[in-house]
Motif scaffolding. Sequence first.
Motif, PDB file in Angstrom:
ATOM      1  N   PHE A  42       0.830  -1.209   0.000  1.00 16.95           N
ATOM      2  CA  PHE A  42       0.000   0.000   0.000  1.00 16.95           C
ATOM      3  C   PHE A  42       0.862   1.256   0.000  1.00 16.95           C
ATOM      4  O   PHE A  42       0.439   2.303  -0.465  1.00 16.95           O
ATOM      5  N   GLN A  43       2.078   1.162   0.508  1.00 17.37           N
ATOM      6  CA  GLN A  43       2.958   2.310   0.581  1.00 17.37           C
ATOM      7  C   GLN A  43       3.521   2.688  -0.783  1.00 17.37           C
ATOM      8  O   GLN A  43       3.916   3.832  -0.986  1.00 17.37           O
ATOM      9  N   ALA A  44       3.539   1.758  -1.736  1.00 18.51           N
ATOM     10  CA  ALA A  44       4.128   2.028  -3.051  1.00 18.51           C
ATOM     11  C   ALA A  44       3.645   3.381  -3.590  1.00 18.51           C
ATOM     12  O   ALA A  44       2.449   3.619  -3.730  1.00 18.51           O
ATOM     13  N   GLY A  45       4.587   4.282  -3.823  1.00 11.88           N
ATOM     14  CA  GLY A  45       4.272   5.606  -4.338  1.00 11.88           C
ATOM     15  C   GLY A  45       3.911   6.631  -3.282  1.00 11.88           C
ATOM     16  O   GLY A  45       3.664   7.783  -3.600  1.00 11.88           O
ATOM     17  N   LEU A  46       3.876   6.216  -2.024  1.00  9.32           N
ATOM     18  CA  LEU A  46       3.533   7.116  -0.924  1.00  9.32           C
ATOM     19  C   LEU A  46       4.657   7.112   0.115  1.00  9.32           C
ATOM     20  O   LEU A  46       5.580   6.317   0.037  1.00  9.32           O
ATOM     21  N   LEU A 134      22.793   7.773   5.670  1.00  7.22           N
ATOM     22  CA  LEU A 134      21.623   7.395   4.889  1.00  7.22           C
ATOM     23  C   LEU A 134      21.936   7.280   3.402  1.00  7.22           C
ATOM     24  O   LEU A 134      21.313   6.503   2.684  1.00  7.22           O
ATOM     25  N   LYS A 135      22.930   8.052   2.934  1.00  7.84           N
ATOM     26  CA  LYS A 135      23.318   7.989   1.522  1.00  7.84           C
ATOM     27  C   LYS A 135      23.882   6.621   1.152  1.00  7.84           C
ATOM     28  O   LYS A 135      23.887   6.249  -0.015  1.00  7.84           O
ATOM     29  N   ASP A 136      24.337   5.874   2.153  1.00  6.98           N
ATOM     30  CA  ASP A 136      24.911   4.543   1.912  1.00  6.98           C
ATOM     31  C   ASP A 136      23.854   3.437   1.881  1.00  6.98           C
ATOM     32  O   ASP A 136      24.185   2.271   1.644  1.00  6.98           O
ATOM     33  N   VAL A 137      22.600   3.793   2.137  1.00 12.82           N
ATOM     34  CA  VAL A 137      21.520   2.807   2.175  1.00 12.82           C
ATOM     35  C   VAL A 137      20.913   2.701   0.772  1.00 12.82           C
ATOM     36  O   VAL A 137      20.415   3.689   0.236  1.00 12.82           O
ATOM     37  N   PRO A 138      20.935   1.513   0.178  1.00 14.21           N
ATOM     38  CA  PRO A 138      20.394   1.367  -1.179  1.00 14.21           C
ATOM     39  C   PRO A 138      18.865   1.339  -1.190  1.00 14.21           C
ATOM     40  O   PRO A 138      18.233   1.095  -0.163  1.00 14.21           O
ATOM     41  N   ALA A 139      18.301   1.552  -2.354  1.00 22.72           N
ATOM     42  CA  ALA A 139      16.851   1.416  -2.529  1.00 22.72           C
ATOM     43  C   ALA A 139      16.492   0.001  -2.959  1.00 22.72           C
ATOM     44  O   ALA A 139      15.377  -0.464  -2.703  1.00 22.72           O
ATOM     45  N   THR A 140      17.427  -0.660  -3.614  1.00 29.29           N
ATOM     46  CA  THR A 140      17.253  -2.047  -4.053  1.00 29.29           C
ATOM     47  C   THR A 140      18.609  -2.743  -3.976  1.00 29.29           C
ATOM     48  O   THR A 140      19.649  -2.080  -3.886  1.00 29.29           O
ATOM     49  N   THR A 141      18.565  -4.064  -4.023  1.00 27.24           N
ATOM     50  CA  THR A 141      19.792  -4.870  -4.068  1.00 27.24           C
ATOM     51  C   THR A 141      19.531  -6.056  -5.002  1.00 27.24           C
ATOM     52  O   THR A 141      18.373  -6.333  -5.347  1.00 27.24           O
ATOM     53  N   ASP A 150      10.757 -13.387  -8.149  1.00 24.73           N
ATOM     54  CA  ASP A 150      10.150 -14.662  -7.784  1.00 24.73           C
ATOM     55  C   ASP A 150       8.714 -14.470  -7.292  1.00 24.73           C
ATOM     56  O   ASP A 150       7.826 -15.248  -7.649  1.00 24.73           O
ATOM     57  N   LEU A 151       8.479 -13.437  -6.488  1.00 26.05           N
ATOM     58  CA  LEU A 151       7.119 -13.183  -6.003  1.00 26.05           C
ATOM     59  C   LEU A 151       6.177 -12.859  -7.165  1.00 26.05           C
ATOM     60  O   LEU A 151       5.041 -13.345  -7.203  1.00 26.05           O
ATOM     61  N   LYS A 152       6.640 -12.059  -8.108  1.00 25.96           N
ATOM     62  CA  LYS A 152       5.811 -11.734  -9.274  1.00 25.96           C
ATOM     63  C   LYS A 152       5.482 -13.001 -10.060  1.00 25.96           C
ATOM     64  O   LYS A 152       4.349 -13.174 -10.518  1.00 25.96           O
ATOM     65  N   GLY A 160       7.521  -4.655  -6.423  1.00 31.77           N
ATOM     66  CA  GLY A 160       8.746  -4.287  -7.124  1.00 31.77           C
ATOM     67  C   GLY A 160       9.933  -4.354  -6.170  1.00 31.77           C
ATOM     68  O   GLY A 160       9.777  -4.468  -4.954  1.00 31.77           O
ATOM     69  N   SER A 161      11.114  -4.270  -6.718  1.00 31.70           N
ATOM     70  CA  SER A 161      12.324  -4.423  -5.922  1.00 31.70           C
ATOM     71  C   SER A 161      12.433  -3.387  -4.795  1.00 31.70           C
ATOM     72  O   SER A 161      12.884  -3.706  -3.694  1.00 31.70           O
TER      73      SER A 161
END
Length: 186
Positions: A42-46, A134-141, A150-152, A160-161
Amino acid sequence: MEPIRCGWCSASDLYKKYHDEEWGNPVYDDPTIFEFLILETFQAGLSWITILNKRENFKTAFDNFDYKKIAIYSEDKIEELMQNTGIIRNKLKINSAVSNAQAFMKIQEEFGTFSEYIWKFTNGKPIDNKPKTLKDVPATTPISDAISKDLKKRGFKFVGSTVIYAHMQATGMVNDHVEDCWTRNK
């Protein structure tokens, strides 16, 4: 004196409480994993604070995140949710909660628990990224990419990732508390 926390959570007391008590703590029980999965989709995009502010409303509206109940929601129940001003009223996301609950249970049938399935991607242990800032924290891996794919393939929606990486952070599959955060090594 206020303890040092990750910079993203300083906006409100609710954010601080979530950060201090939940975020990054390993979760191995299916009901909690499912709750976070639903909230993250539900958070996707928010913003996450939007979801945290509505979390109790979601909990009530979605039968305490009982995936067995959600998996059999009727069109009437979906329409009732669409009228609920306390949650995010996005029909695609509401429908995905139903189909994701169904897919969640199929994974349980295959692996015994959803926890067994998802934690296999990290060999059952949290990944400690040890970010300095915080700049060292990725958005995806690459791992969140693999879980998402796999979930998709298994029929999940809104996974999404980036959503999956946020889920990994929330459920402690990764520890992304920054170096000087007081919760880093608790």
